[in-house]
Write a protein that holds these residues in place. Sequence first.
Motif, PDB file in Angstrom:
ATOM      1  N   TYR A  31       0.867  -1.179   0.000  1.00  0.00           N
ATOM      2  CA  TYR A  31       0.000   0.000   0.000  1.00  0.00           C
ATOM      3  C   TYR A  31       0.899   1.223   0.000  1.00  0.00           C
ATOM      4  CZ  TYR A  31      -3.853  -3.029   1.523  1.00  0.00           C
ATOM      5  OH  TYR A  31      -4.806  -4.013   1.622  1.00  0.00           O
ATOM      6  N   ILE A  38       3.735   0.577   2.587  1.00  0.00           N
ATOM      7  CA  ILE A  38       3.556  -0.512   3.558  1.00  0.00           C
ATOM      8  C   ILE A  38       3.524  -1.840   2.810  1.00  0.00           C
ATOM      9  CG2 ILE A  38       1.965  -1.500   5.257  1.00  0.00           C
ATOM     10  CD1 ILE A  38       0.985   1.532   5.528  1.00  0.00           C
ATOM     11  N   ALA A  40       2.416  -5.319   2.704  1.00  0.00           N
ATOM     12  CA  ALA A  40       1.414  -6.132   3.409  1.00  0.00           C
ATOM     13  C   ALA A  40       1.781  -7.611   3.351  1.00  0.00           C
ATOM     14  CB  ALA A  40       0.033  -5.899   2.811  1.00  0.00           C
ATOM     15  N   PRO A  59      -1.729 -13.869  12.205  1.00  0.00           N
ATOM     16  CA  PRO A  59      -2.105 -12.833  13.167  1.00  0.00           C
ATOM     17  C   PRO A  59      -2.612 -11.576  12.483  1.00  0.00           C
ATOM     18  CG  PRO A  59       0.286 -13.062  13.032  1.00  0.00           C
ATOM     19  CD  PRO A  59      -0.285 -14.137  12.182  1.00  0.00           C
ATOM     20  N   SER A  60      -3.280 -10.749  13.267  1.00  0.00           N
ATOM     21  CA  SER A  60      -3.837  -9.512  12.744  1.00  0.00           C
ATOM     22  C   SER A  60      -2.739  -8.689  12.060  1.00  0.00           C
ATOM     23  CB  SER A  60      -4.427  -8.726  13.920  1.00  0.00           C
ATOM     24  OG  SER A  60      -5.057  -7.596  13.439  1.00  0.00           O
ATOM     25  N   GLY A  61      -3.056  -8.173  10.874  1.00  0.00           N
ATOM     26  CA  GLY A  61      -2.117  -7.308  10.163  1.00  0.00           C
ATOM     27  C   GLY A  61      -1.120  -8.047   9.283  1.00  0.00           C
ATOM     28  N   CYS A  62      -1.238  -9.385   9.176  1.00  0.00           N
ATOM     29  CA  CYS A  62      -0.251 -10.127   8.373  1.00  0.00           C
ATOM     30  C   CYS A  62      -0.596 -10.109   6.885  1.00  0.00           C
ATOM     31  CB  CYS A  62      -0.089 -11.562   8.874  1.00  0.00           C
ATOM     32  SG  CYS A  62      -1.439 -12.644   8.408  1.00  0.00           S
ATOM     33  N   GLY A  63      -1.707  -9.513   6.535  1.00  0.00           N
ATOM     34  CA  GLY A  63      -1.996  -9.329   5.111  1.00  0.00           C
ATOM     35  C   GLY A  63      -2.986 -10.320   4.521  1.00  0.00           C
ATOM     36  N   LYS A  64      -3.749 -10.998   5.373  1.00  0.00           N
ATOM     37  CA  LYS A  64      -4.708 -11.990   4.870  1.00  0.00           C
ATOM     38  C   LYS A  64      -5.762 -11.342   3.987  1.00  0.00           C
ATOM     39  CE  LYS A  64      -5.980 -13.025   9.094  1.00  0.00           C
ATOM     40  NZ  LYS A  64      -5.137 -12.115   9.894  1.00  0.00           N
ATOM     41  N   SER A  65      -6.372 -10.265   4.515  1.00  0.00           N
ATOM     42  CA  SER A  65      -7.431  -9.581   3.741  1.00  0.00           C
ATOM     43  C   SER A  65      -6.859  -8.998   2.459  1.00  0.00           C
ATOM     44  CB  SER A  65      -8.049  -8.439   4.550  1.00  0.00           C
ATOM     45  OG  SER A  65      -8.630  -8.950   5.702  1.00  0.00           O
ATOM     46  N   THR A  66      -5.629  -8.497   2.559  1.00  0.00           N
ATOM     47  CA  THR A  66      -5.001  -7.906   1.380  1.00  0.00           C
ATOM     48  C   THR A  66      -4.819  -8.969   0.296  1.00  0.00           C
ATOM     49  OG1 THR A  66      -3.873  -6.351   2.834  1.00  0.00           O
ATOM     50  CG2 THR A  66      -2.985  -6.584   0.619  1.00  0.00           C
ATOM     51  N   GLU A 180     -13.167 -13.381   6.942  1.00  0.00           N
ATOM     52  CA  GLU A 180     -13.650 -13.470   8.328  1.00  0.00           C
ATOM     53  C   GLU A 180     -15.164 -13.294   8.402  1.00  0.00           C
ATOM     54  OE1 GLU A 180     -11.330 -12.753  11.426  1.00  0.00           O
ATOM     55  OE2 GLU A 180      -9.584 -11.910  10.428  1.00  0.00           O
ATOM     56  N   HIS A 231       3.251  -9.375  10.208  1.00  0.00           N
ATOM     57  CA  HIS A 231       3.498  -8.315   9.234  1.00  0.00           C
ATOM     58  C   HIS A 231       4.967  -8.133   8.868  1.00  0.00           C
ATOM     59  CE1 HIS A 231       2.913  -4.459   7.288  1.00  0.00           C
ATOM     60  NE2 HIS A 231       3.874  -3.965   8.045  1.00  0.00           N
TER      61      HIS A 231
END
Length: 271
Positions: A31, A38, A40, A59-66, A180, A231
């Motif tokens: 990003y 950043i 991701a 974990p949160s912020g590791c880029g799964k959604s990305t 999720e 991340h």
Amino acid sequence: MNALTMPARPRATPHEPGTPLVAVENVTLRYRTEKAKITATRNVSFSVNSGDRFVLLGPSGCGKSTLLKAVGGYLTPEEGRITVGGRQVKAPGADRMMVFQEFDQLLPWKTVLGNVMFPQLVTGKLSPKEAEAKARHYIEKVGLTRAIDNYPHMLSGGMKQRVSIARGMAMEPDVLLMDEPFAALDALTRRTCQDELLRLWDETRFTVLFVTHSIAEAIKIGNRILLLSPHPGRVKAEVEGVDDVSAADGSAARLEREIHDLLFADEPEDH
Ligand SMILES: Nc1ncnc2c1ncn2[C@@H]1O[C@H](COP(=O)(O)OP(=O)(O)OP(=O)(O)O)[C@@H](O)[C@H]1O
């Protein structure tokens, strides 16, 4: 980004047997904000076969959604490439439907039936009559026939998610992308929705790429799990044969512990 804005696109042609349906090859996603770049995910590769319930876990912020958005065609990899059915992903398409975590994915002025029919009508994939028949079929599959004429504000969170799933499935995409989808539900409803998704999969054997940060959910939903590092996300490990573990003999609990240890083994931050 809303799945309903997707342009019409021909279905991917059946891919060669033995080749993956979704191939993510050495993908780096970044990003750009005003102040920074950043990263991701870095150099991520995995492949999803037809009929897989493939889970991205980390974990949160590791880029799964990305990653999921990139498979959906909403983001372009800075390096690497993504193909679905052998075709490089360049934009969103009706062959990849997304189901999000948020409850507000539905059009408030349309009924359950209207919401499920909507993408079919927008993409011009089916005539109104055909779209209605298909929508009714999938609404029945998610157990919402009695609520078919209700508006979203009359539905519980779990019911809204089931409408979103029916809407995605009614498009009969090559792959259903789920970000999720049950995370905001209470524990009991979440379990019911997970069970329903597995029952639906048993009936139709669709391909699903599912994002979660819950290890227990990953083990319950997936037949394959890709573990991503914190991340920026990189592949740590892939777990196959998840269907073979069970709660009864303790193997699911063992796998949960192993995954936990793998995911949270110390790793230096790298930007
Ligand atoms: N639109 C954006 N602009 C800038 N950075 C972003 C944007 N979206 C996500 N990021 C950053 O990219 C990284 C990956 O985010 P992403 O949402 O993909 O992670 P995630 O693993 O899905 O997290 P979570 O489980 O919390 O949803 C994070 O550092 C996040 O802050």
